[in-house]
Write a protein that holds these residues in place. Sequence first.
Motif, PDB file in Angstrom:
ATOM      1  N   GLN A  58      40.778  24.413  40.469  1.00 34.84           N
ATOM      2  CA  GLN A  58      40.022  25.673  41.177  1.00 34.84           C
ATOM      3  C   GLN A  58      38.564  25.176  40.802  1.00 34.84           C
ATOM      4  O   GLN A  58      38.123  25.322  39.864  1.00 34.84           O
ATOM      5  CB  GLN A  58      40.564  26.897  40.588  1.00 34.84           C
ATOM      6  CG  GLN A  58      41.829  27.868  40.968  1.00 34.84           C
ATOM      7  CD  GLN A  58      42.402  28.180  39.914  1.00 34.84           C
ATOM      8  OE1 GLN A  58      41.447  28.817  39.340  1.00 34.84           O
ATOM      9  NE2 GLN A  58      42.823  28.925  40.164  1.00 34.84           N
ATOM     10  N   ASP A  59      38.011  25.814  41.718  1.00 36.51           N
ATOM     11  CA  ASP A  59      35.867  25.300  41.365  1.00 36.51           C
ATOM     12  C   ASP A  59      35.729  26.564  41.016  1.00 36.51           C
ATOM     13  O   ASP A  59      34.867  25.948  40.173  1.00 36.51           O
ATOM     14  CB  ASP A  59      35.668  26.015  43.309  1.00 36.51           C
ATOM     15  CG  ASP A  59      35.681  24.675  43.700  1.00 36.51           C
ATOM     16  OD1 ASP A  59      36.494  23.813  44.165  1.00 36.51           O
ATOM     17  OD2 ASP A  59      35.586  25.095  45.176  1.00 36.51           O
ATOM     18  N   GLU A  60      36.361  27.062  39.999  1.00 38.70           N
ATOM     19  CA  GLU A  60      35.921  28.053  39.259  1.00 38.70           C
ATOM     20  C   GLU A  60      36.335  27.752  37.864  1.00 38.70           C
ATOM     21  O   GLU A  60      35.065  27.399  36.894  1.00 38.70           O
ATOM     22  CB  GLU A  60      36.323  29.610  38.853  1.00 38.70           C
ATOM     23  CG  GLU A  60      36.167  30.741  40.728  1.00 38.70           C
ATOM     24  CD  GLU A  60      37.235  30.166  41.376  1.00 38.70           C
ATOM     25  OE1 GLU A  60      38.707  29.822  41.072  1.00 38.70           O
ATOM     26  OE2 GLU A  60      37.396  29.923  42.851  1.00 38.70           O
ATOM     27  N   LEU A  61      36.602  26.941  37.644  1.00 40.76           N
ATOM     28  CA  LEU A  61      36.962  25.675  36.398  1.00 40.76           C
ATOM     29  C   LEU A  61      36.306  25.469  36.452  1.00 40.76           C
ATOM     30  O   LEU A  61      35.444  24.293  34.845  1.00 40.76           O
ATOM     31  CB  LEU A  61      38.682  26.172  36.081  1.00 40.76           C
ATOM     32  CG  LEU A  61      39.569  26.688  35.848  1.00 40.76           C
ATOM     33  CD1 LEU A  61      40.763  26.691  36.299  1.00 40.76           C
ATOM     34  CD2 LEU A  61      39.128  28.053  34.898  1.00 40.76           C
ATOM     35  N   LEU A  62      35.774  23.945  36.916  1.00 39.91           N
ATOM     36  CA  LEU A  62      35.160  23.141  36.920  1.00 39.91           C
ATOM     37  C   LEU A  62      33.845  23.326  36.583  1.00 39.91           C
ATOM     38  O   LEU A  62      33.236  22.660  36.560  1.00 39.91           O
ATOM     39  CB  LEU A  62      35.455  22.502  38.600  1.00 39.91           C
ATOM     40  CG  LEU A  62      37.055  21.202  38.935  1.00 39.91           C
ATOM     41  CD1 LEU A  62      36.708  21.263  40.564  1.00 39.91           C
ATOM     42  CD2 LEU A  62      36.455  20.439  38.293  1.00 39.91           C
TER      43      LEU A  62
END
Length: 82
Positions: A58-62
């Motif tokens: 997920q982009d949010e976690l990256l």
Amino acid sequence: MNQQFTLLKKAVEVFHSYGINLSGQQKNANFIQQLRMDPIFINGLIFELEYQLHVILQDELLGEVKTPKDLIGLLMNIPQDN
């Protein structure tokens, strides 16, 4: 547990292909500041990990990932049915 070991082994191979040794201090080194990686290569590393491990990050976690250790931790916490 065996599936996590296989996942980790593949991840280590991908990191090695980018010249990142996960033993020693490199696992805690910042991708941009200490490893001197261009953001495009960081994106390539993430893409290669997703492709080889058959996962989607997920982009949010990256956005919180700054070191190889952070990225490995994120990979290990993904549900196995992803």
